[in-house]
Structure formats: structure tokens, C-alpha cells
Design an enzyme around this catalytic site. Structure first.
Site, mmCIF file in Angstrom:
data_model
loop_
_atom_site.group_PDB
_atom_site.id
_atom_site.type_symbol
_atom_site.label_atom_id
_atom_site.label_comp_id
_atom_site.label_asym_id
_atom_site.label_seq_id
_atom_site.Cartn_x
_atom_site.Cartn_y
_atom_site.Cartn_z
ATOM 1 N N CYS A 101 0.819 -1.216 0.000
ATOM 2 C CA CYS A 101 0.000 0.000 0.000
ATOM 3 C C CYS A 101 0.844 1.255 0.000
ATOM 4 O O CYS A 101 0.326 2.358 -0.214
ATOM 5 C CB CYS A 101 -0.917 0.015 1.223
ATOM 6 S SG CYS A 101 -0.048 0.358 2.781
ATOM 7 N N GLU B 134 0.874 -12.734 16.104
ATOM 8 C CA GLU B 134 -0.548 -13.039 16.266
ATOM 9 C C GLU B 134 -1.192 -12.586 17.579
ATOM 10 O O GLU B 134 -2.357 -12.180 17.584
ATOM 11 C CB GLU B 134 -0.754 -14.553 16.135
ATOM 12 C CG GLU B 134 -0.427 -15.094 14.768
ATOM 13 C CD GLU B 134 -0.553 -16.604 14.720
ATOM 14 O OE1 GLU B 134 -1.459 -17.094 14.038
ATOM 15 O OE2 GLU B 134 0.254 -17.292 15.370
ATOM 16 N N CYS C 186 -4.553 0.204 4.576
ATOM 17 C CA CYS C 186 -3.363 -0.565 4.945
ATOM 18 C C CYS C 186 -3.817 -1.677 5.860
ATOM 19 O O CYS C 186 -4.567 -1.435 6.808
ATOM 20 C CB CYS C 186 -2.339 0.333 5.640
ATOM 21 S SG CYS C 186 -0.914 -0.586 6.289
#
Length: 1352
Positions: free
Chosen positions: A120, A1284, A152
Site C-alpha cells: 500500500c 498473532e 493498509c
């Protein structure tokens, strides 16, 4: 008539160079021309519909009438090449590059760590660059508006904003990184970047506007331009008379100005226009004429130009005359993105007649008109309820052309307001929008005239005529408005199955928006009426003092000082934020980069557009393009597949079916198989049936559209989890885990509560769609596969098995990915297998790049989850027993769903020590596209259920939720429910540190105080912990290997098994090699990940990439450095280069492999015990929101995150991962909503329908703190994986919204637990608030109608 004519030559300047095109095709957009014809691949293709901003360029034009040059940003994917005759285009390559000089915008975004995957970034750069060309010293509002249309998925936007903020004059009040000014005596904390190092902005270095284009524009006799393409002709007349004649001869030909309406129809709906008329060179369409009654604005003026004009007029006329202007300015600020507003025309917006138009209700309410011209002459047409006759239709005749739009002045006593609600605050189509105008005589509250129009309440803009009649002639007071609400409710009725859904919410919005208008009018009346009466009061009292008491009573009762709450907009100013991390020790060498905030190794290449992604690779000779043909039925037999029509089309080379696959036709997973291409039966809409290969993408798309598939529908497809449960449609094995005696424990508790929650799915929305290029080498069945995948070895294996060749004939190359998030593993290998069959059959290179809609339709995403729970607890808040049942919507193939279910169960304890705990999970087999891995791998869904249970316990007990959390947290030496021992010390440290840093207790009191003083706005506060297990429970996946070469000049090439998807793994590997070899990181290069250099790799996933590959690289570098030991001892003062040269001449190997076995992890589901994780990451997040109870809109006021990631290898990369994961979690829990039709078709197939977080969704203050003095002996350099875990902490915003909704419900006397499913969209939040307007909406009887969308 035009097809036979030779077209004109198009002339455009691109990056200062003249480009001429003799065969400009009307169907060619600037984006494809840049990428395919000019090889300017810095401009990216993200969505193709102007919704993501990845393709942003700057357009410059010369205006002969004013002799000025103007610049604006635009989406190259929507700009027809033919429209750009006489324009100058600047792309990211044109403003700077690493070989000559980079532009300050490029430098600042890169050095502020505003780039992760980088896909992006060129679009961000160009949006900011266009702003600076017009405004070298922008405000923060300018910056956020300029970037509002750029999406984004990686960074969380904060570092992008920080980099751009450095251009802002306001930035001088803060240090870089958002650090507040400190006294000189205070110890300076380390910062992520130093703003003082930035290059200054120097406008003299920008490209000048080409003088040749000025001469072209000044030409007196402009001629009609014609461009003839393969299927369509483009005509651009130079006069209004020519335009009218064209429309008389071709009344159905569309008029194209900004192409924001016609373009998407052509691209996404396959609409073909043999003739397109572009009136962009007709001067009359851009004229502005001021009259005593208002202003006529040329229909061709862009929405940005209209806004600038109206803002200018505000300064020239009295406030009472510009009410309509201000309302339009407000709507124009919300309508689309800056790129869209810069090209979309006023006239086009009006005559498009979209039912949820933002401008039409305001113009109609304000008595606007349009001036139209045709062969019969000119006429004026009022914009009223008669103007809009149907969906996308007006009463204008096909041959009529709108020349201008009249915007009238208002008069004293007349108020106009524009109100709207949209799924996202910016760059989003409105759910409901309205224009309202009311007129009072001076000094009176009696309504003389009123006009109310709504968008989003039917197929057209609608007038609330009956409601207006109920108000006009009556005083504006509570009695009048109360009656008006009832009339409005009866007048604007939506059927329960209305297109767009959200019926109850939309109906409530009509009432809420009228109520908001009421509040604003009351404030205005107070300002208007009292001064008039006060003057009369003074005059009369001088004559008769006895009337004093009468007027005193009048003031107190007729126009009371105590008006209802004044509804101010939600806060919106982004504040400087803090990012704190532990500095490296003073004893660490200044040349050792480990632990320091090092810029992403490709950040500058990202910002300059030089970074190469899969589709940026040059076309090779004979290359073909592949487009997939997918099923249009959810469950059916394939009766016939007819490809004959496709094969006859120009450019089509072949159609690939299952019969063409020479090897395995299926991929096996967990005892189930998934067909590469469906042969006899389809199991979901979007399942791949065949593929068309052609000499271009356009020809392949047309070929795919021509393939005819005959189906025989099969009965009873399953879509929802509820249907799957009813029909016992599950994938085996079903998992269960238990600690203690759950059933027995329920008899020893004070209270029992049963609840549940439904969590929607989530689209990966990686910015780069699935991309691959398969190239036959030409001998011995060897293939090179260039692909965007997280697991190159899986793709290698899949292609080899599909083609029935050994794996050593297939080499997979991964340079980088434009994002992945778990979505580029299983489906990617299947797509690569299909593409490889095409390359094998045609013996030519084949490229497959999915469009955004195809990608979203085919690839699936995060699993929707339905969960139920039963919890037993004591009155002091301690939970004694909890029983969870999870159901996952896995889709039509098993994919990794069973593993996701397992990971959910391994995290049901969350941060809490519950002595009796049970969890069961089932992956449901349905007829939707299969869902698979997604960042967090089930944990975000599983933990939301746990925290919702905690929240319910708190609501039952009437206690703050944080107290319930503290009462149940692990303390001291602990063991999980699967008997894995761990220490929760750092988790408790994070909890306490977050409470202190967020000033939690004081802010909790402030929130309570705020809520007591505001009826229609509420604040909510929430603090949420996480304990997240890192590594693969499947032990073999934890291994990694590396290959390190040292060349004779001292340069080093590192290869490893990890793939770069934006998480910075290559940057960290560079840091590892730098430390171990004791050389600067500048000497180390990482080219790509390839199966020919490092075989048998494991996926880059599970937050374990750096842990595993870092140890492998470390191992290889240690070997090399040890080999050089004799050389170093002989010449201790020598340089690295001299040691390397000497080693070569002494025949010492300068190449080494490295290997890391990884931890031996396991989980025994029969015994319900194991050690499935190497360690835990801990974190805590506190978020505060402000909620508009009338519309459900909210703003995250502040977020504080404290995370334990051990000793960070690279704080800038890790903080970027924290922020990006948090924002992706915020999207999951509050914004992103997948919608399926009753037949199983995914509605939300692009950014216009599916909203991921944008800059407007970033918390106004986003503070991140890395827990200091933390060590982790289980990973490289005592670090922890961070990709994560933090995603779940986005749920703090969900629970803050729920906290605010609970405060709103208490106003209506509603207390205790209540349902709020995820995502907590404005619709769900508003309905949960249960305002009086919500309670007015009659509920539809379930089962009495077919809903527009399924509740998946």
C-alpha cells in the site's frame, strides 16, 4: 459510425516524459497502461474499484480560463487512458528513487516505520505527495483527509500518520514518535526514529508542468477527439453544441467524467458501451455563475472543486444565507475518498440517482435545481420527489444533458442540516442519509415550511411528505416532534427482506436523525428567538413595567434555558502517541543491531515503488493469463461444461478442466480431499470448475464469461452453523478437553448463568491478492514457480503431485508478499497447481493474479463461530466451573478447520485459573467457501467467548468486569487445563502496568461522570488480558534451515525458510547475521526464499518464523565465524574483507547451512494433556470509546497496550506488529462484516462493501509499551514471537462498546447481561443501546420473510 474512423493520437506526459498512443482503447485504464505498457509497476492494483488507494497517482492539468495549473490525487484503476489527453501524470517512480534521490515523503514514511508488507505504501506516498504539492504546510486534518482513501492491512496506520505528521506545522509541539516534551534533566527514552534526520521538503525539486501541454490547452480551436478501441469508441467533444448533437444521435451512450460510476459497471458487471462520450472538454460544464438567489455550479465540476467553491462563498456571505452551503460541505467531506471526490462530478453524482446518495437529499431539501439542455432547448428541473423515478433513474430524457446545478441561498430563520450514517466513518457508502430544511418566521417557533428527504430508505431518494405536513404550521416543540416520529415511522416502511438488509436499524435511523435535527434546531431557535424577544421586552417594559412578570414566565417556559443535550460530533483529532521499549544495554556494541529499532530492510524500496511483487515481474515471451471459472450454485451436479463459445473468442488459447490434470486431481487434508477443479459436483458458490488461458487478462476474462455450465441443483444446501448442528454436518474428529469435574462443580456454586455469542468471519484482505507465475523451463519437465505464499514447500509438493513429476523439478521462488495473515497457504497451493497444469499443457508461461472480488469469493477467511457457555460462580466473583461449546463454520472443505478447533480449546482458560473447565469444539461442514488459517488461528474467536462470559458474570453480580478478571487470574506457579506448567508473573506485571499507564481507576470514574451528564452519548472502558501459546503443536513444523554464503568481497547472502510478508523476518535475520558475523547489516543481503536453496521449509506462521529461522541463521553464521577463527587469530587487526579473502586462498569453505530442530511439542487429545507450545506471550490492553447511542457510531478515544515480548530483536518491527494486529482485531470485533445471500453468494466482494479499518478508525491515542526486564530462554536472544497474540486485544474496543451500551441501556431501566454479537458494528451497538427510537420499531416475525442476507 466511429468504428471505421481512425482514432486520434493521445498525448499524455508521465513522470515528465511525453507518451503518445495511437491506439488508445476506451476500456484501458491508466493503471494497466502504466503497469503493462510502460512497466511502471510501483502503482499497485489492490481492488480495481477505487476503494483501497493502492493505485493512487497525481494528475496535473492546465486551466486556460484561469491560466493556472492544478494537481490532484486519483485512482489509476478508474482513470480511463482516453480521459488523460493533455494531462501530466506523476507516479511514485516520478518523485524519487533509491538510485538518485528519494523524496522526503518516501523517506519519512520509510524511516517512521510506516511500511510493513509495502504494497500500500506507494499509494500512501502519492496521496501525501499530491497534498504537499497543493499545501506544503498541511494541518493534521488535511493529512487524515488525504489518506482517508488509502487502506493498509499491516501497520495500524499510526507510523504512517507519524511520518506524515512531520510535514505538519502542528508537529512542532511534539517530539517524534509522539513523545511528549520533557525537561532536559529527564533521562531521554529511546525513540523509534529521529525526526531531525529527515530531508527538508524542497518544492523546487518537483517536476514542472510540461510547457507543451500548456500550449495544447491554449489552442483556440479545440477539435473533437476520437479514440477507437477493440470494442468501444471514445468521443470527447469540444463544445456544448457538439455534445448535444452526440446525445441526440446516441441517447444511450454514457457521459463519463470521473468514471466512478460507469467504470465499476464495466469492470465488475461486464457492461459494454460501444460508444462513450466524455464531455470533460466542454467549457460550459465548468462555469460558475452567482445570482441574487444562489449559485449555478457547472455539472462537470468535481466534488472537490464544489467543496472549495462553497467554502469560499461561506466567507463572502452572511451566515443565514449559507445554511445549505454548510450542509453540502459537510456531506462532501464524507462522500467517498479524496481520490474519488477529485474526479467525480457534481452532475454525475446527481443524475446517478443512487438510493443512498449523500448529496441528493440535501439538494432536494434545499430546493436545488438542475439546468438541462437537449435538441429541444434548455429547461430547469427542480430536484424534488418527482425527479427520482426509480433505482438509478431520473425523469430526464436520455438525450438531455445536465449543464449546471443550482444551489440556492437560505434566508434568515431557515436552517438546513445534512446527517448520515455509514458502516465506516469515512470513504463509505451511507446506510441512511438525510437532508432536512426548516423555515421559521423571525422571532417565531411556528414552522412556515419544512422539507425532509432520505437516502437509503428505498430504491430512490424519498421525501417524508406526510411527516412534513404533520409539522408545518405548528410550533417546533416536543409535542409536534413526538407526533412527527410516529408519522415518519408509518411513512417510511421497509419490508423485512429489503435489499441491503439492516431494516430495523435503517428505520430507527430515520427517527434518530430527525431527533438530532430537532436538537440542532432547538439550539438555533434559542439563538434566534431570544434576542428578538429581548428587544421587544425592553421596549414594552419602558411603557408598562407590569408586563415584566409575563415575559419572565415566557422566557422560563416557552423558550427554556435548559435545552436537551447538545450533540457534538464524536472526537476526531488524532493525538501524538507513545511507543516505549527497553533500550539495549550500555555494554552492547554500537555495531550490534539486535534490540535496536532498525528500519524494515525494504522500506525505502516499498516507498519508491522499486520493491518487486509477483505481478511486477516483467512479462515473458508467449506468456498467457489465467482466469478461473467458478460455480454459481452452492450444491449441484455438473451436467455439462460447454467451452466452445469461449474457445472462439479472440485471444483465448485453451480451457483447463479436471480432465487435463496429469497427476493427482485432489489435495488431501485430515482424511478428507479437496478437488483442484470440480468435475461432477460443486459444493459452494465460488468453487473452481475450470480455467481459461488467453493472451491477455481482458481476453481471458471474456473467455471465462463465455463458459457455460449446466447444473442440476441438489436439495438442502447447508449455510449456517444452526443448520449444520440440526443436520449433524461435522468434520471429524470432534474435540473435547476437560479439567476437574465440571458437572459436579455446578452443584457447589452460588449462581449459574448460561449465555452465548456469535462471532462473524473475517476476510484476510491482504493488499496483494493471490498471485503466481508458472514458467516451464523447457527441458525435463522443470518448472519455476514465482508465487506469493507463506509455505513454498507446500506449493512445490502440490505442483509436483499435480503434474506427476518429482519435487526436484519444481522450484518455488518467493521474493515477498503484499500481506498474507494465514491466507496464502492451502488455497494458494491449489491455485498454483491449477496454474501449473495450464503451463504444462500449453508449454508456455502462465500468470494468475486474482482480482479482489475473485479472491474474496474463492479463498474463504476466518471461521465464523457460534459458542454457548454455562458458568457457575460464587457471589464474590470467583468462577468455579465453566463449560464451553464451540461450533465453527468450516465451509465445504476441511482445510485447517480441525486444527483451528483444537487451538480454540487449548486457549479456553485464557488468563484465568478455573478449577473445573470443559470445552468442546466441532467444525461444521457447510456449503460456503472453505475457511482456514487466519492470524490468531481460532484464538481470537475462542477468547472472545471466554471474556464475554466474564463480562456476563460481572453484569449478573453488578460489579466491574476488571474485578471479576482479577479475582480469577492465574497466580504463582500454574498449570493450564492441559497440564502445561508456566509462570503467570509477567502476565500479572502487564496487568498492573497497563492499569497504571492507562490511569485506569481515574478514567473509570471519569467515564461514570461523563455518562451521568450525557443521555445520547456514552463512554465505555474495558481492560482485557491475553495469554497466547506460541509455536506449532505439530512438532515437525517447528524446524527450520538456512544457507549463508560469504563472497570474496566480504558481502554475505542469507537464505532461510521463512517468507517475508511484511512481518520483517528478513530484517530480523539480517540483524541476527550481523551480530553473529560481527559485521554491519549493510553487508548482508537476503534475496528471496527459494526451495532450491533451502529445501523442506515449514510455513511462516504461528508467530514462530523468527524463533525457528533465526536460530537456523544463527547456527550457520556461528559455523562460518568459527571457521574464520584461525584467520582472525593470525591477523587480529585485519578487516572482515581481508579475513574472507584469506580464508578463500586457504581453501576454507565460505558457505554453511544452519539448522534448528525446534522444540518437541505435542498434544495428546485422548489423555487431554501435553505441551503444545514453546512458551506464552502475555499482554493487556485498555481501551476507551465514545458511543453515539442514536446511530451506533463510536470513536476509540484511547488505547494503551502493554505486551511481554521478552527482549525485542527489533522494537520498531515488533511495535509495528503489535499495532497492526490490534487494528486487525479492532476490525474483526467492531467493523468487518461478511454478508452472504440466501443462496450462499458472498455479497461483500470488495472494499466498497467490506470495510476494513481505515485511518478514521485508529484510536485517537494509541500507546504501546513493551514490558521491560522480560526474558525468554525458549527463543532467539530471549525474544518472543509477536505476529498473532495482540490481535485479540482489539476486543478491548468491543467490550468498551458493550460497556457504553450497558450505560445507555440503564437509562431505559435495562440492567444485567445482554446480547451483543461480534462484530459490534454501529447497527448492533445501536440496537443494543435500546433507545426509545429503537423500541418504536416493530419487530418482524422470524420465518415470515426471506432475509436479504444470511446470519453466518
Amino acid at each position: 459510425m466511429f468504428a471505421a474512423k481512425k482514432g486520434d493520437t493521445l498525448c499524455v506526459f508521465i513522470n515528465g516524459k511525453k507518451v503518445t498512443e495511437d491506439h488508445a482503447d476506451p476500456e484501458t485504464m491508466l493503471l494497466s497502461f502504466l503497469r503493462e505498457n510502460l512497466r511502471l509497476t510501483g502503482t499497485k492494483s489492490g481492488c480495481g474499484g477505487g476503494g483501497c488507494g493502492a493505485c493512487t497517482v497525481m494528475v496535473s492539468r492546465y486551466r486556460p480560463t484561469t491560466k493556472t495549473i492544478f494537481h490532484y490525487s486519483a485512482n489509476a484503476c478508474l482513470l480511463p487512458l482516453c480521459q488523460l489527453h493533455g494531462a501530466a501524470i506523476t507516479t511514485v517512480e516520478g518523485i524519487g528513487n533509491s538510485k538518485t534521490r528519494i523524496h522526503p515523503v518516501q523517506e519519512r514514511i520509510a524511516k517512521a516505520h510506516g511500511s510493513q508488507c509495502g504494497f500500500c505504501t506507494p499509494g500512501m506516498v502519492m496521496s501525501m505527495y499530491a497534498l504537499l504539492r497543493n499545501k506544503p504546510w498541511p494541518t493534521m486534518e488535511d493529512i487524515t483527509q488525504a489518506l482517508a482513501g488509502n487502506l493498509c492491512r499491516c501497520t495500524g496506520y499510526r507510523p504512517i500518520v507519524d511520518g506524515c505528521r512531520s510535514f505538519c506545522q502542528e508537529s512542532s509541539c511534539c517530539q517524534s514518535n509522539g513523545d511528549e516534551k520533557t525537561t532536559e534533566t529527564k533521562h531521554e527514552k529511546p525513540r523509534l526514529f529521529d525526526q531531525e534526520e529527515f530531508l527538508p521538503l524542497d518544492p523546487t525539486q518537483d517536476l514542472i508542468f510540461p510547457p507543451e501541454l500548456i500550449l495544447m490547452a491554449e489552442t483556440a480551436n479545440q477539435q473533437t477527439l476520437t479514440f477507437c478501441g477493440e470494442r468501444s469508441t471514445w468521443v470527447s467533444p469540444a463544445s456544448l453544441e457538439e455534445l448535444v448533437q452526440l446525445k441526440i444521435r446516441h441517447p444511450t451512450a454514457p457521459l463519463v467524467m470521473g468514471n466512478t460510476n460507469t467504470g465499476p459497471d464495466m469492470k465488475f458487471k461486464g457492461v459494454l458501451h460501444p460508444l462513450i462520450i466524455s464531455p470533460s472538454r466542454v467549457p460550459e460544464l465548468f462555469e460558475v455563475s452567482l445570482t441574487p438567489r444562489g449559485v449555478w455550479v457547472g455539472a462537470g465540476c468535481s466534488l472537490s472543486e464544489v467543496r472549495c467553491l462553497l467554502e469560499k462563498l461561506l466567507l463572502e456571505f452572511p451566515e443565514e444565507e449559507t445554511e445549505l452551503f454548510r450542509a453540502l460541505i459537510q456531506q462532501l467531506g464524507n462522500l467517498g475518498s479524496q481520490q474519488i471526490r477529485n474526479v467525480a462530478s457534481l452532475g454525475g453524482n446527481v443524475v446517478s440517482a443512487y438510493p443512498n446518495s449523500d448529496l441528493n437529499p440535501v439538494l432536494a431539501a434545499g430546493n436545488g435545481r438542475v439546468s438541462v439542455v437537449s435538441g429541444g432547448g434548455r429547461r430547469e428541473v427542480p430536484l424534488d420527489q418527482d425527479f427520482f423515478v426509480g433505482f438509478g433513474k431520473t425523469l430526464l430524457e436520455p438525450e438531455e444533458v445536465v449543464v449546471s446545478v443550482f444551489i440556492p441561498f437560505t434566508r434568515k430563520g431557515e436552517f438546513v442540516r445534512a446527517l448520515r450514517h455509514a458502516p465506516r466513518k469515512e470513504a463509505s457508502f451511507a446506510t441512511v442519509t438525510t437532508g432536512m430544511r426548516v423555515c421559521f418566521s423571525e422571532g417565531s417557533r411556528v414552522v412556515q415550511d419544512i422539507s425532509i428527504y432520505y437516502g437509503g430508505m428505498g430504491p430512490t431518494t424519498v421525501s417524508a411528505t406526510k411527516t412534513c405536513k404533520a409539522i408545518v404550521g405548528r410550533p417546533w416543540d416536543e409535542g409536534t416532534l413526538s407526533q412527527a416520529y410516529n408519522v415518519l415511522l408509518d411513512e417510511l416502511v421497509l419490508p423485512p427482506s429489503a435489499p441491503g438488509g439492516k431494516v430495523d436499524f435503517r428505520r430507527s435511523l430515520t427517527l434518530s436523525l430527525l431527533f438530532k435535527f430537532n436538537l440542532e434546531v432547538l439550539q438555533k431557535l434559542k439563538e434566534m428567538v431570544k434576542p428578538v424577544i429581548y428587544v421587544a421586552f425592553i421596549a414594552i417594559c419602558r411603557v408598562d413595567p407590569t408586563v415584566f412578570f409575563f415575559f419572565f414566565f415566557f422566557f422560563q417556559n416557552v423558550i427554556p434555558d435548559e435545552l436537551p443535550e447538545k450533540l457534538l460530533p464524536l472526537p476526531g483529532d488524532i493525538q501524538p502517541s507513545l511507543q516505549e521499549f527497553q533500550p539495549v544495554s550500555d555494554s552492547q556494541s554500537v555495531h550490534d543491531p539486535v534490540g535496536r529499532p532498525m528500519m524494515h530492510r525494504s522500506a525505502v524500496s516499498h516507498a519508491t515503488g522499486e520493491a518487486i511483487y509477483c505481478d511486477d515481474m516483467p512479462r515473458t515471451d508467449g506468456e498467457l493469463f489465467l482466469v478461473l471459472v467458478t460455480s454459481s450454485r452452492a450444491l449441484a451436479k455438473i451436467i455439462n461444461l460447454d467451452v466452445s463459445a469461449a474457445m472462439q473468442l479472440p485471444g483465448v488459447v485453451d480451457v483447463i478442466t479436471a480432465k487435463d490434470i496429469p497427476g493427482k486431481k485432489e489435495r488431501a487434508m485430515f482424511g478428507y480431499s479437496e478437488e483442484l477443479l470440480a468435475e461432477n459436483k460443486v459444493s459452494c458458490i465460488g468453487q473452481m470448475v475450470c480455467a481459461v488461458v488467453a493472451d491477455s487478462k481482458a481476453h481471458a476474462k471474456r473467455g471465462a464469461a463465455a463458459v457455460k455450465i449446466t447444473y442440476e441443483d441438489l436439495p438442502d444446501p447447508i449455510f449456517t452453523i444452526q443448520d449444520a448442528i440440526e443436520k449433524s454436518s461435522f468434520y471429524e474428529p470432534l474435540r473435547e478437553i476437560e479439567r476437574g469435574d465440571v458437572a459436579g462443580a455446578f452443584s457447589h456454586v452460588d449462581q449459574i448463568y448460561e449465555g452465548g455469542i456469535q462471532i462473524g468471519g473475517q476476510e484476510h484482505f491482504y493488499m496483494e491478492t493471490q498471485s503466481m507465475l508458472v514458467v516451464p523451463v523447457g527441458e525435463e519437465t522443470e518448472f519455476n514457480v514465482y508465487i506469493s505464499t507463506q509455505w513454498p514447500t507446500l506449493t512445490q509438493d502440490a505442483v509436483a503431485e499435480t503434474l506427476d513429476i518429482p519435487s526436484n523439478r519444481v522450484t518455488c521462488h518467493v521474493k515477498r508478499m503484499g500481506g498474507a495473515f494465514g491466507g496464502k497457504v492451502i488455497k494458494t497451493s491449489i491455485l498454483a497447481s491449477i496454474t501449473s497444469v495450464a503451463a504444462w499443457k500449453t508449454k508456455r508461461p502462465v500468470r494468475c493474479i486474482l482480482e479482489r472480488g475473485e479472491d474474496m469469493l474463492i479463498t474463504g477467511g476466518r471461521h465464523p463461530v457460534l459458542a454457548k457457555y454455562k458458568v457457575g460462580f460464587l457471589n464474590d466473583g470467583r468462577i468455579i466451573a465453566a463449560d464451553f461449546q464451540y461450533y465453527l463454520n468450516a465451509g465445504c472443505a476441511v482445510d485447517e478447520s480441525v486444527l483451528v478447533a483444537e487451538k480454540i480449546l487449548l486457549h479456553i482458560d485464557s488468563a484465568y485459573s478455573i478449577p473445573n473447565l470443559r470445552g468442546r469444539a466441532a467444525a461444521c461442514r457447510t456449503n460456503l467457501p472453505s475457511n482456514g488459517a487466519f492470524r490468531g488461528f481460532g484464538v481470537p474467536q475462542g477468547l472472545l467467548v471466554v471474556e464475554n462470559m466474564i463480562n456476563d458474570v460481572a453484569l449478573v453480580l453488578g460489579r466491574p468486569a476488571d474485578q471479576i478478571r482479577e479475582a480469577n487470574m492465574y497466580t504463582g506457579p500454574s498449570a493450564t487445563h492441559y497440564r502445561m506448567e508456566f509462570s503467570p508473573e509477567n502476565m500479572l506485571r502487564c496487568w498492573e502496568d497497563c492499569k497504571v499507564r492507562s490511569d485506569y481507576n481515574a478514567r473509570r470514574r471519569a467515564v461514570h461522570q461523563f455518562n451521568q451528564h450525557h443521555r445520547w452519548k456514552k463512554r465505555g472502558l474495558s481492560i482485557i488480558p491475553i495469554k497466547y501459546g506460541v509455536a506449532f503443536a505439530e512438532s515437525f513444523l517447528n524446524q527450520a534451515a538456512a544457507l549463508v554464503h560469504v563472497y570474496k568481497d566480504g558481502s554475505v547472502l542469507v537464505s532461510h525458510g521463512g517468507t517475508e510478508m511484511g512481518q520483517g523476518i528478513h530484517t530480523k535475520m539480517q540483524q541476527v547475521a550481523s551480530r553473529e558475523l560481527h559485521i554491519p547489516s549493510s553487508k548482508i543481503y537476503i534475496s528471496e526464499t527459494s526451495t532450491s536453496t533451502v529445501p523442506n521449509t515449514c510455513p511462516s506462521a504461528a508467530s514462530f518464523g523468527t524463533d525457528a529461522n533465526g536460530m537456523a541463521v544463527k547456527n550457520a553464521c556461528e559455523t562460518l565465524y568459527q571457521r574464520l577463527k584461525p584467520i582472525r587469530e593470525k591477523n587480529p587487526k585485519g578487516s572482515w574483507e581481508t579475513w574472507v579473502r584469506a580464508a578463500f586462498f586457504e581453501k576454507i569453505s565460505l558457505s554453511a547451512t544452519g539448522y534448528h530442530r525446534g522444540p518437541d511439542l505435542y498434544m495428546d487429545w485422548d489423555k487431554m494433556e501435553g505441551q503444545p507450545y514453546a512458551y506464552f506471550v502475555f499482554g493487556v490492553c485498555c481501551s476507551e470509546v465514545e458511543l453515539d447511542c442514536l446511530t451506533g457510531d463510536y470513536r476509540t478515544v484511547r488505547t494503551d497496550i502493554v505486551v511481554d515480548i521478552g527482549r525485542s530483536v527489533n522494537p520498531s518491527v515488533d511495535i509495528g506488529q503489535v499495532e497492526g494486529a490490534f487494528m486487525q482485531g479492532l476490525g474483526l470485533y467492531t467493523l468487518e462484516e461478511l454478508k452472504f445471500s440466501p443462496s450462499g453468494l458472498l455479497y461483500t466482494r470488495g472494499p466498497s462493501q467490506y470495510k476494513i479499518p481505515a485511518i478514521c478508525d485508529v484510536p485517537l491515542r494509541l500507546n504501546v509499551y513493551l514490558l521491560p526486564n522480560s526474558h525468554n530462554p525458549h527463543a532467539i536472544y530471549s525474544s518472543k514471537g509477536i505476529g498473532e497474540p495482540v490481535l485479540f486485544l482489539g476486543s478491548s474496543v468491543f467490550f468498551a462498546i458493550k460497556d457504553a451500551a450497558a450505560a445507555a441501556r440503564s437509562e431505559s431501566g435495562l440492567i444485567g447481561p445482554f446480547s451483543l454479537d461480534s462484530p459490534a458494528t454501529p447497527e448492533k451497538a445501536c440496537l443494543a443501546c435500546a433507545s426509545p427510537f429503537i423500541q418504536k420499531i416493530p419487530a418482524s416475525e422470524p420465518g415470515s420473510f426471506k432475509p436479504w442476507a444470511l446470519n453466518i
